[in-house]
Design an enzyme around this catalytic site. Structure first.
Site, PDB file in Angstrom:
ATOM      1  N   SER A 126      73.345  76.093  44.339  1.00 37.10           N
ATOM      2  CA  SER A 126      72.780  76.054  42.993  1.00 37.10           C
ATOM      3  C   SER A 126      71.386  76.642  42.984  1.00 37.10           C
ATOM      4  CB  SER A 126      72.727  74.588  42.553  1.00 37.10           C
ATOM      5  OG  SER A 126      71.903  74.450  41.431  1.00 37.10           O
ATOM      6  N   TYR A 150      70.066  65.560  43.956  1.00 40.63           N
ATOM      7  CA  TYR A 150      71.169  66.518  43.827  1.00 40.63           C
ATOM      8  C   TYR A 150      70.802  67.846  44.486  1.00 40.63           C
ATOM      9  CZ  TYR A 150      74.033  70.198  41.773  1.00 40.63           C
ATOM     10  OH  TYR A 150      74.826  71.296  41.610  1.00 40.63           O
ATOM     11  N   LYS A 154      72.248  69.904  48.007  1.00 36.42           N
ATOM     12  CA  LYS A 154      72.712  71.298  48.123  1.00 36.42           C
ATOM     13  C   LYS A 154      71.934  72.025  49.220  1.00 36.42           C
ATOM     14  CE  LYS A 154      75.827  71.245  44.950  1.00 36.42           C
ATOM     15  NZ  LYS A 154      77.235  71.437  45.303  1.00 36.42           N
TER      16      LYS A 154
HETATM   17  P1  NAD Z   1      83.001  69.479  38.134  1.00 35.79           P
HETATM   18  O1  NAD Z   1      82.521  68.074  38.190  1.00 35.79           O
HETATM   19  O2  NAD Z   1      83.685  69.945  36.901  1.00 35.79           O
HETATM   20  O3  NAD Z   1      83.938  69.796  39.372  1.00 35.79           O
HETATM   21  C1  NAD Z   1      83.821  69.140  40.601  1.00 35.79           C
HETATM   22  C2  NAD Z   1      85.221  68.640  40.944  1.00 35.79           C
HETATM   23  O4  NAD Z   1      85.183  67.995  42.202  1.00 35.79           O
HETATM   24  C3  NAD Z   1      85.761  67.633  39.930  1.00 35.79           C
HETATM   25  O5  NAD Z   1      87.051  68.025  39.525  1.00 35.79           O
HETATM   26  C4  NAD Z   1      85.790  66.317  40.691  1.00 35.79           C
HETATM   27  O6  NAD Z   1      86.864  65.494  40.285  1.00 35.79           O
HETATM   28  C5  NAD Z   1      85.932  66.794  42.116  1.00 35.79           C
HETATM   29  N1  NAD Z   1      85.374  65.897  43.130  1.00 35.79           N
HETATM   30  C6  NAD Z   1      84.174  65.265  43.121  1.00 35.79           C
HETATM   31  N2  NAD Z   1      84.020  64.571  44.253  1.00 35.79           N
HETATM   32  C7  NAD Z   1      85.139  64.767  44.996  1.00 35.79           C
HETATM   33  C8  NAD Z   1      85.573  64.315  46.266  1.00 35.79           C
HETATM   34  N3  NAD Z   1      84.816  63.498  47.013  1.00 35.79           N
HETATM   35  N4  NAD Z   1      86.779  64.729  46.718  1.00 35.79           N
HETATM   36  C9  NAD Z   1      87.563  65.536  45.987  1.00 35.79           C
HETATM   37  N5  NAD Z   1      87.206  65.985  44.776  1.00 35.79           N
HETATM   38  C10 NAD Z   1      86.007  65.608  44.291  1.00 35.79           C
HETATM   39  O7  NAD Z   1      81.735  70.409  38.436  1.00 35.79           O
HETATM   40  P2  NAD Z   1      81.594  72.003  38.336  1.00 35.79           P
HETATM   41  O8  NAD Z   1      80.664  72.295  37.227  1.00 35.79           O
HETATM   42  O9  NAD Z   1      82.918  72.641  38.365  1.00 35.79           O
HETATM   43  O10 NAD Z   1      80.813  72.286  39.682  1.00 35.79           O
HETATM   44  C11 NAD Z   1      81.490  72.673  40.868  1.00 35.79           C
HETATM   45  C12 NAD Z   1      80.484  72.802  41.982  1.00 35.79           C
HETATM   46  O11 NAD Z   1      79.484  73.750  41.621  1.00 35.79           O
HETATM   47  C13 NAD Z   1      79.741  71.502  42.293  1.00 35.79           C
HETATM   48  O12 NAD Z   1      79.568  71.419  43.684  1.00 35.79           O
HETATM   49  C14 NAD Z   1      78.404  71.692  41.602  1.00 35.79           C
HETATM   50  O13 NAD Z   1      77.386  70.956  42.230  1.00 35.79           O
HETATM   51  C15 NAD Z   1      78.192  73.188  41.751  1.00 35.79           C
HETATM   52  N6  NAD Z   1      77.326  73.750  40.715  1.00 35.79           N
HETATM   53  C16 NAD Z   1      77.637  73.565  39.389  1.00 35.79           C
HETATM   54  C17 NAD Z   1      76.791  74.065  38.401  1.00 35.79           C
HETATM   55  C18 NAD Z   1      77.079  73.849  36.946  1.00 35.79           C
HETATM   56  O14 NAD Z   1      76.186  74.024  36.131  1.00 35.79           O
HETATM   57  N7  NAD Z   1      78.286  73.487  36.541  1.00 35.79           N
HETATM   58  C19 NAD Z   1      75.647  74.782  38.778  1.00 35.79           C
HETATM   59  C20 NAD Z   1      75.372  74.967  40.129  1.00 35.79           C
HETATM   60  C21 NAD Z   1      76.228  74.451  41.101  1.00 35.79           C
END
Ligand code: NAD
Ligand code: UDP
Length: 339
Positions: A126, A150, A154
């Protein structure tokens, strides 16, 4: 590219779009998700969008034995690791839970990959790993210093992955630093389904435009930016998904290494610019009120996205207008998300 790709968090917002793009690129996909922040309905929608059933495993990424079994059974040779917890504010109140899921989950995954002989990994990092107050745009060599549990989770994982690769050249790893992923699949079938009050700007605007919420609170109108509101690098979630497909091609083509790469557009957009664009896309007014700054926010943040172009031949192609149109289509068709 004979092996399958394991997508952890594959039913989540970004992971689900990545599954679609991987299948479109001819990849065999197995998605693993605990459903902690997603719905089993996503698996059905992915099957509908891709025209084939999705291999889906309901499970936790911290379950090393399960992961090894899944990787062996499906002939996995690469992993895209999206699973994790992502709310910056929540991480301040529940830091240990965040380290457990994000750092512990990544450590378990690495142990399982080691056990199954899989050495290719793309990690969801991120822009929050960058130190506050640096010059824009952010390049991958800009100073790092995450400001929340958080963000630190990362950063720890990134650093662990660099150490891992330094210790064992068999690994090839990409840490992709996303800026602000927004929008939805143009079909309106998959998108972002926040639980409760959305923390992020675009899902909140979507609910105001649809009449579910009265008005947007604009956090800060006195920043040192052109219109006084915060500036971010919003990038279409499908562009992010394509970035993963390109990164995977790169890791296969160029083999080893551990790289950290920004995924952004390189363009800064203010809160009010985004709001106006959403009004245009939806044809609805988005009432707002300027509120105090939100703790922890920076005035501006955008990427230098040239490394992704150089390494992966990737750049974000979709406009802010498309981000808003696709978000609005998803919002209208799924006013309660997947619920
Ligand atoms: P999201 O919450 O929609 O997706 C994460 C998924 O992981 C969910 O479906 C959740 O059920 C699953 N999950 C969580 N813990 C788990 C575990 N222990 N075992 C199995 N599954 C698990 O989030 P997103 O927006 O799709 O983000 C995906 C990744 O990208 C994350 O790691 C997030 O930190 C990173 N990220 C997201 C953003 C953003 O703005 N959306 C920005 C930067 C980084
Ligand atoms: N923002 C806002 N009102 C909201 C949510 C967000 O004004 O209800 C602003 C926020 O202050 C920031 C921008 O919108 O300037 C993007 O915030 P978001 O939480 O979507 O992403 P961040 O960049 O903070 O991760």
């Amino acid at each position: 590219m004979d092996g399958a790709v394991l997508v952890t968090g594959g039913l989540g917002y970004i992971g689900s779009h990545a599954c679609v793009e991987l299948v479109r690129a001819g990849r065999r996909v197995v998605a693993l998700d605990s459903l902690a922040n997603s719905s089993a309905a996503v698996a059905e929608r992915l099957a509908e969008l891709t025209g084939r059933p999705l291999s889906f495993v309901h499970g936790d990424v911290r379950d090393i034995g399960l992961l090894i079994r899944v990787m062996r059974e499906h002939g996995v040779d690469s992993v895209l690791h999206f699973a994790g917890s992502k709310a910056v504010g929540e991480s301040v109140g529940r830091p240990v839970a965040y380290y457990d899921n994000n750092v512990g989950g990544s450590m378990a995954l690495i142990a399982a990959m080691h056990g199954a002989g899989v050495r290719r990994l793309i990690f969801s990092s991120s822009a929050t790993v960058y130190a506050r107050g640096g010059a824009m745009p952010l390049v991958e060599s800009s100073a790092l210093d995450a400001g929340s549990p958080y963000g630190r989770s990362k950063l720890f994982v990134e650093q662990m992955l660099f150490d891992l690769r330094a210790s064992d050249p068999a690994w090839s790893i990409a840490c992709l630093r996303y800026f602000n992923p927004v929008g939805a699949h143009p079909s309106g079938r998959i998108g972002e389904s926040p639980r409760g009050v959305p923390n992020n700007l675009v899902p909140f605007i979507a609910q105001v435009a649809s009449g579910q919420r009265e008005r947007l609170q604009v956090f800060g109108g006195d920043y040192d930016t052109a219109d006084g509101t915060g500036v971010r690098d919003y990038v279409h979630v499908l562009d992010i998904a394509e970035g993963h497909v390109r990164a995977l091609d790169y890791l296969e083509r160029d083999g080893g290494g551990c790289v950290a790469v920004n995924l952004g557009t390189g363009q800064g957009v203010s809160v009010l610019e985004m709001l106006r664009e959403y009004e245009r896309a939806s044809g609805r007014p988005v009432p707002y009120a300027v509120a105090p700054r939100r703790a922890g926010d920076v005035a501006r943040c955008w990427a230098d996205a040239s490394l992704a172009q150089r390494l992966f031949d990737w750049r974000a192609r979709r406009s802010v207008a498309q981000m808003c149109e696709d978000s609005w289509r998803w919002q209208c068709a799924n006013p309660d998300g997947y619920r």
